[in-house]
Design an enzyme around this catalytic site. Structure first.
Site, PDB file in Angstrom:
ATOM      1  CG  HIS A  99      -0.280  -0.180   2.522  1.00 48.25           C
ATOM      2  ND1 HIS A  99       0.104  -1.411   2.995  1.00 48.25           N
ATOM      3  CD2 HIS A  99       0.088   0.713   3.466  1.00 48.25           C
ATOM      4  CE1 HIS A  99       0.672  -1.276   4.186  1.00 48.25           C
ATOM      5  NE2 HIS A  99       0.682   0.005   4.492  1.00 48.25           N
ATOM      6  CG  HIS A 101       0.969   5.273   4.162  1.00 47.00           C
ATOM      7  ND1 HIS A 101       0.051   5.162   5.178  1.00 47.00           N
ATOM      8  CD2 HIS A 101       1.763   4.178   4.249  1.00 47.00           C
ATOM      9  CE1 HIS A 101       0.289   4.052   5.862  1.00 47.00           C
ATOM     10  NE2 HIS A 101       1.332   3.430   5.315  1.00 47.00           N
TER      11      HIS A 101
HETATM   12  P1  5GP Z   1       1.593   0.401   7.462  1.00 46.56           P
HETATM   13  O1  5GP Z   1       2.084   0.660   8.859  1.00 46.56           O
HETATM   14  O2  5GP Z   1       1.410  -1.072   7.212  1.00 46.56           O
HETATM   15  O3  5GP Z   1       2.425   1.075   6.405  1.00 46.56           O
HETATM   16  O4  5GP Z   1       0.182   1.107   7.357  1.00 46.56           O
HETATM   17  C1  5GP Z   1      -1.026   0.453   7.576  1.00 46.56           C
HETATM   18  C2  5GP Z   1      -2.102   1.522   7.583  1.00 46.56           C
HETATM   19  O5  5GP Z   1      -3.353   0.875   7.440  1.00 46.56           O
HETATM   20  C3  5GP Z   1      -2.152   2.331   8.871  1.00 46.56           C
HETATM   21  O6  5GP Z   1      -1.984   3.712   8.563  1.00 46.56           O
HETATM   22  C4  5GP Z   1      -3.523   2.020   9.446  1.00 46.56           C
HETATM   23  O7  5GP Z   1      -4.151   3.141  10.040  1.00 46.56           O
HETATM   24  C5  5GP Z   1      -4.291   1.528   8.243  1.00 46.56           C
HETATM   25  N1  5GP Z   1      -5.315   0.528   8.546  1.00 46.56           N
HETATM   26  C6  5GP Z   1      -5.135  -0.594   9.285  1.00 46.56           C
HETATM   27  N2  5GP Z   1      -6.283  -1.298   9.349  1.00 46.56           N
HETATM   28  C7  5GP Z   1      -7.193  -0.615   8.618  1.00 46.56           C
HETATM   29  C8  5GP Z   1      -8.570  -0.839   8.293  1.00 46.56           C
HETATM   30  O8  5GP Z   1      -9.191  -1.827   8.706  1.00 46.56           O
HETATM   31  N3  5GP Z   1      -9.188   0.085   7.540  1.00 46.56           N
HETATM   32  C9  5GP Z   1      -8.540   1.185   7.068  1.00 46.56           C
HETATM   33  N4  5GP Z   1      -9.250   2.015   6.306  1.00 46.56           N
HETATM   34  N5  5GP Z   1      -7.250   1.435   7.333  1.00 46.56           N
HETATM   35  C10 5GP Z   1      -6.579   0.552   8.111  1.00 46.56           C
END
Ligand code: 5GP
Ligand code: ZN
Length: 137
Positions: A99, A101
């Protein structure tokens, strides 16, 4: 992947605030925004790290991320945008489904990244690492 939360969002098994969808890419609002308006650009197919994602999908994710950035600037009035992508738990990746951001930034948002530059011991230390990397590029 059965237990992947983003695959569940792709399959509409759990709800998300979806703002864009095509055959390869889905974009939805991050549930825990660093700045309000923070969106996540994901591939519909499950891939883990950037290094495991096919180039065509990766290119498309970034193309869509640019469109999201434009929307944040033009519609939300963002003054700037951070585009970030974490790979692996050591790098802060909590959801193991690729993903990007896309985070709108405002001159007055008060947010500061914990960006803490270090120093090399000497120029040789840096150049040794550079040579190792160069061999693989
Ligand atoms: P990472 O730390 O893996 O780069 O980012 C994961 C992101 O996914 C975080 O910013 C977190 O807030 C978001 N996230 C985690 N679970 C969910 C979810 O169930 N729904 C949504 N919309 N975002 C999520
Ligand atoms: Zn997944």
């Amino acid at each position: 992947m059965n237990d992947c939360i983003f695959c569940k969002i792709v399959n509409k098994q759990i709800p998300a605030s979806i703002i864009y969808e095509d055959e390869d890419v889905l974009v939805f609002m991050d549930i825990g925004p660093i700045i309000k308006g923070h969106a996540l650009v994901i591939s519909k197919e499950h891939h883990g790290l950037v290094t495991e994602t096919p180039n065509e999908i990766l290119a498309k994710l970034h193309w869509v991320a640019k469109r999201v950035a434009l929307a944040q600037m033009n519609e939300l009035g963002a003054d700037g945008v951070n585009i970030m992508q974490n790979n692996g738990a050591a790098a802060g990746q909590e959801v193991p489904h690729i993903h990007i951001h896309v985070i709108p930034r405002y001159a007055s948002d008060g947010h500061h990244w914990n960006w803490n530059p270090k120093k090399y011991e000497n120029i040789d230390e840096m150049n040794t690492l550079a040579e190792k990397l160069q061999k693989h590029l």
